[in-house]
Enzyme design. Structure first.
Site, PDB file in Angstrom:
ATOM      1  N   ARG A   1       0.803  -1.229   0.000  1.00  0.00           N
ATOM      2  CA  ARG A   1       0.000   0.000   0.000  1.00  0.00           C
ATOM      3  C   ARG A   1       0.836   1.280   0.000  1.00  0.00           C
ATOM      4  O   ARG A   1       0.332   2.361  -0.187  1.00  0.00           O
ATOM      5  CB  ARG A   1      -0.945  -0.010   1.205  1.00  0.00           C
ATOM      6  CG  ARG A   1      -2.191  -0.832   0.943  1.00  0.00           C
ATOM      7  CD  ARG A   1      -3.022  -1.008   2.192  1.00  0.00           C
ATOM      8  NE  ARG A   1      -2.432  -1.979   3.097  1.00  0.00           N
ATOM      9  CZ  ARG A   1      -2.813  -2.145   4.373  1.00  0.00           C
ATOM     10  NH1 ARG A   1      -3.736  -1.357   4.876  1.00  0.00           N
ATOM     11  NH2 ARG A   1      -2.256  -3.066   5.122  1.00  0.00           N
TER      12      ARG A   1
ATOM     13  N   LYS B   1       9.147  -0.995   2.470  1.00  0.00           N
ATOM     14  CA  LYS B   1       8.412  -0.171   3.434  1.00  0.00           C
ATOM     15  C   LYS B   1       9.257   0.276   4.622  1.00  0.00           C
ATOM     16  O   LYS B   1       9.257   1.457   4.989  1.00  0.00           O
ATOM     17  CB  LYS B   1       7.177  -0.932   3.933  1.00  0.00           C
ATOM     18  CG  LYS B   1       6.404  -0.173   4.998  1.00  0.00           C
ATOM     19  CD  LYS B   1       5.029  -0.733   5.246  1.00  0.00           C
ATOM     20  CE  LYS B   1       5.032  -1.937   6.122  1.00  0.00           C
ATOM     21  NZ  LYS B   1       3.676  -2.341   6.530  1.00  0.00           N
TER      22      LYS B   1
ATOM     23  N   ASP C   1       7.708  -1.785  10.930  1.00  0.00           N
ATOM     24  CA  ASP C   1       6.883  -0.670  10.448  1.00  0.00           C
ATOM     25  C   ASP C   1       6.224   0.105  11.594  1.00  0.00           C
ATOM     26  O   ASP C   1       5.297   0.867  11.381  1.00  0.00           O
ATOM     27  CB  ASP C   1       5.824  -1.165   9.448  1.00  0.00           C
ATOM     28  CG  ASP C   1       4.821  -2.136  10.050  1.00  0.00           C
ATOM     29  OD1 ASP C   1       4.977  -2.508  11.234  1.00  0.00           O
ATOM     30  OD2 ASP C   1       3.873  -2.531   9.339  1.00  0.00           O
TER      31      ASP C   1
HETATM   32  C1  UD1 Z   1      -0.127  -7.602  12.261  1.00  0.00           C
HETATM   33  C2  UD1 Z   1      -0.847  -8.510  13.260  1.00  0.00           C
HETATM   34  C3  UD1 Z   1      -2.063  -7.771  13.812  1.00  0.00           C
HETATM   35  C4  UD1 Z   1      -1.626  -6.474  14.438  1.00  0.00           C
HETATM   36  C5  UD1 Z   1      -0.820  -5.625  13.442  1.00  0.00           C
HETATM   37  C6  UD1 Z   1      -0.207  -4.449  14.164  1.00  0.00           C
HETATM   38  C7  UD1 Z   1      -0.512 -10.811  12.554  1.00  0.00           C
HETATM   39  C8  UD1 Z   1      -1.131 -11.992  11.910  1.00  0.00           C
HETATM   40  N1  UD1 Z   1      -1.256  -9.731  12.611  1.00  0.00           N
HETATM   41  O1  UD1 Z   1      -1.011  -7.384  11.189  1.00  0.00           O
HETATM   42  O2  UD1 Z   1      -2.726  -8.585  14.765  1.00  0.00           O
HETATM   43  O3  UD1 Z   1      -2.743  -5.767  14.896  1.00  0.00           O
HETATM   44  O4  UD1 Z   1       0.255  -6.387  12.890  1.00  0.00           O
HETATM   45  O5  UD1 Z   1       0.403  -3.585  13.274  1.00  0.00           O
HETATM   46  O6  UD1 Z   1       0.608 -10.901  13.006  1.00  0.00           O
HETATM   47  N2  UD1 Z   1       6.103  -9.416   7.903  1.00  0.00           N
HETATM   48  C9  UD1 Z   1       7.132 -10.237   7.548  1.00  0.00           C
HETATM   49  N3  UD1 Z   1       6.872 -11.365   6.859  1.00  0.00           N
HETATM   50  C10 UD1 Z   1       5.609 -11.733   6.518  1.00  0.00           C
HETATM   51  C11 UD1 Z   1       4.552 -10.889   6.892  1.00  0.00           C
HETATM   52  C12 UD1 Z   1       4.836  -9.740   7.592  1.00  0.00           C
HETATM   53  O7  UD1 Z   1       8.294  -9.962   7.846  1.00  0.00           O
HETATM   54  O8  UD1 Z   1       5.449 -12.789   5.909  1.00  0.00           O
HETATM   55  C13 UD1 Z   1       6.422  -8.176   8.653  1.00  0.00           C
HETATM   56  C14 UD1 Z   1       6.006  -6.928   7.910  1.00  0.00           C
HETATM   57  O9  UD1 Z   1       7.069  -6.451   7.132  1.00  0.00           O
HETATM   58  C15 UD1 Z   1       5.670  -5.971   9.025  1.00  0.00           C
HETATM   59  C16 UD1 Z   1       5.203  -6.877  10.148  1.00  0.00           C
HETATM   60  O10 UD1 Z   1       5.660  -8.184   9.836  1.00  0.00           O
HETATM   61  O11 UD1 Z   1       6.822  -5.255   9.461  1.00  0.00           O
HETATM   62  C17 UD1 Z   1       3.690  -6.892  10.284  1.00  0.00           C
HETATM   63  O12 UD1 Z   1       3.166  -7.390   9.083  1.00  0.00           O
HETATM   64  P1  UD1 Z   1       1.871  -6.763   8.436  1.00  0.00           P
HETATM   65  O13 UD1 Z   1       1.615  -7.450   7.141  1.00  0.00           O
HETATM   66  O14 UD1 Z   1       1.939  -5.300   8.435  1.00  0.00           O
HETATM   67  O15 UD1 Z   1       0.795  -7.294   9.484  1.00  0.00           O
HETATM   68  P2  UD1 Z   1      -0.625  -6.702   9.764  1.00  0.00           P
HETATM   69  O16 UD1 Z   1      -1.577  -7.244   8.782  1.00  0.00           O
HETATM   70  O17 UD1 Z   1      -0.527  -5.244   9.908  1.00  0.00           O
HETATM   71 MG    MG Z   2       1.088  -3.772   9.511  1.00  0.00          MG
END
Ligand code: UD1
Ligand code: MG
Length: 455
Positions: free
Chosen positions: A15, A22, A100
């Site tokens: 996004r 990011k 993030d």
């Molecule tokens: C996540 C949480 C959610 C919380 C929110 C807070 C989970 C399932 N959900 O959701 O409960 O309220 O954060 O901001 O954990 N990332 C990786 N590898 C991946 C996926 C994500 O490194 O495969 C990292 C992203 O770069 C990011 C962080 O994990 O820094 C959070 O991932 P993001 O996709 O933003 O999770 P949310 O959907 O926001």
């Molecule tokens: Mg997030």
């Protein structure tokens, strides 16, 4: 007991609509990931492990050598990201942070970890109440008020969506328990992802105590998923930095419109006007005035200095000197005490001694200018011959008349005096006047003869 931090930073940040990963977007001049690592280090973690994936080369490049990285080649969710760091999960405490979420503070992390230890929890999640919880995972508590599970927005029913307590994405775990629970994660949910949040539910079902540490500082857990949120987070960080300086005795006329990076130091009783941009390793002394729209980058400004609407980059300005308006100090400018660098004066790689003045419209490049030197209006230090840069020397008490050119390499000795409009190519001896321009010739009656007199 060992304390390590795993920082999730592999996501694409779709996004953001950006070529830059990011977590490398900057907030008040520093990458979001950099902020998170700094905060982790302030909690005395022994090791930071960043999980990288999207744009991993760039992300790794941005990190200092003491940060370890593990690669997540496929983004299969936050739980999967932590699995990638499994080799680093030892006995002790594991802090999990999001790359993030740059607004988290060490105070909140320390409080959460203290609570985690005191309560003997195997996992603790940091939560807060949000008026608009949309997009975040919701905290589901059982009848006793203990944590039951975390449900993602995309998996939540209407009743769960109405819950305002949300998951920050920040946790601490007992390392051994986390290691045991990780292999039990599945991707059986609407996003087909391995959710780290499920670990708490798994641990609870394994009979481990899991808990919630709720903070009222909801701003700290804001995560950036879009450019709008990036600007919101920037505004909060900007305010925080401004308030730190104001608490130290700095006057900031309008903190909403003053841009100071985290790394900058400012002395007491300095006044900063709107539009100032202070960045990098800039240090500003006491009792100085930083006027409107001044940009100061990686520079040292002493006490009692006045800067008006000017740009100063990688330079030094000593006490009681006045810069601007509209001066441009380029890298390696070293300006002495009680100096005046006035409007439209550009200085580059030059030293200007104490009590000297260049009040208007000059270029001083590659020069050593002594004390008490007057550089008149429109003086140009001609430092470039199309091939090489050369230096000029102007010794103490010299006077360089208006519109003179000093063709480098050239030296003006002490008390040397240059007539205005001169182009100086040879050394000017001590106490001497140099005139290097054609003499004036008056052609009497010439205008009349040519019939050019206006009626
Ligand atoms: C996540 C949480 C959610 C919380 C929110 C807070 C989970 C399932 N959900 O959701 O409960 O309220 O954060 O901001 O954990 N990332 C990786 N590898 C991946 C996926 C994500 O490194 O495969 C990292 C992203 O770069 C990011 C962080 O994990 O820094 C959070 O991932 P993001 O996709 O933003 O999770 P949310 O959907 O926001
Ligand atoms: Mg997030």
């Amino acid at each position: 007991m060992k304390l390590k931090a795993i920082i999730l930073a592999a996501g694409a940040g779709t996004r953001m609509k950006s070529k830059t990963p990011k977590v490398l977007h900057k907030v008040c001049g520093q990458t979001m990931l950099g902020h998170v690592i700094d905060v982790a280090n302030k909690t005395n973690v022994e090791e930071c492990i960043a999980v990288v994936g999207h744009g991993s080369d760039k992300v790794k490049e941005s990190l200092s050598s003491d940060v370890k990285t593990v690669l997540q080649t496929e983004r299969l969710g936050t739980g999967h990201a932590v699995m990638m760091a499994e080799e680093h999960i030892e006995d002790g405490t594991i802090l999990v942070l999001s790359g993030d979420g740059p607004l988290i503070t060490e105070e909140t992390l320390n409080k959460m970890m203290d609570y985690h230890k005191k309560q003997n929890f195997k996992a603790t999640v940091l939560t807060t109440d949000l008026e608009n919880p949309k997009g975040y995972g919701r905290i589901i508590r059982d009848s006793k008020g203990d944590l039951e599970k975390i449900v993602e927005e995309k998996d939540a029913n209407e009743e769960q969506k109405a819950i305002t307590e949300i998951n920050s994405g920040i946790y601490c775990f007992d390392g051994a328990s986390l290691r045991k629970a990780l292999p039990k994660l599945t991707s059986d949910n609407n996003q087909k992802e391995y959710y780290l949040t499920d670990i708490l539910y798994i641990l609870r079902n394994m009979g481990s105590k899991v808990g919630v540490y709720k903070t009222k500082y909801y701003e700290e857990i804001m995560a950036v998923n879009s450019r709008v949120q990036l600007a919101e987070v920037e505004a909060i960080m900007r305010k925080r930095i401004a308030e730190k300086h104001m608490a130290n005795g700095v006057t900031i006329i309008n903190p909403d419109h003053t841009y100071i990076e985290n790394t900058v130091e400012v002395g007491a009783d300095t006044i900063i006007y709107p539009g100032a941009i202070l960045s990098g390793n800039t240090v500003i002394g006491e009792d100085s005035v930083i006027g409107q729209n001044s940009r100061i980058e990686n520079s040292t400004i002493a006490n009692g200095v006045e800067v008006q609407s000017s740009t100063i980059i990688e330079s030094k300005v000593d006490e009681n000197t006045k810069i601007g308006p509209y001066a441009y100090l380029r890298p390696k400018s070293n300006i002495g005490k009680n100096v005046k660098i006035g409007d439209f004066v550009e200085v580059k790689n030059a030293t200007i001694g104490d009590n000297s003045k260049a009040s208007h419209l000059s270029y001083i490049g590659d020069a050593d200018v002594g004390n008490n030197v007057n550089i008149g209006c429109g003086v140009v230090f001609v430092n470039y011959n199309g091939k090489d840069k050369n230096r000029s020397i102007v010794e103490n008490n010299a006077f360089v008349g208006s519109n003179a050119n000093l063709v480098a390499p050239v030296t003006v000795r002490e008390n040397g005096y240059i007539a205005c409009g001169s182009t100086i190519t040879d050394e000017v001896p001590n106490d001497s006047l140099a005139i290097a321009r054609a003499r004036q010739e008056n052609k009497i009656g010439w205008v009349k003869k040519k019939d050019l007199i206006k009626k």
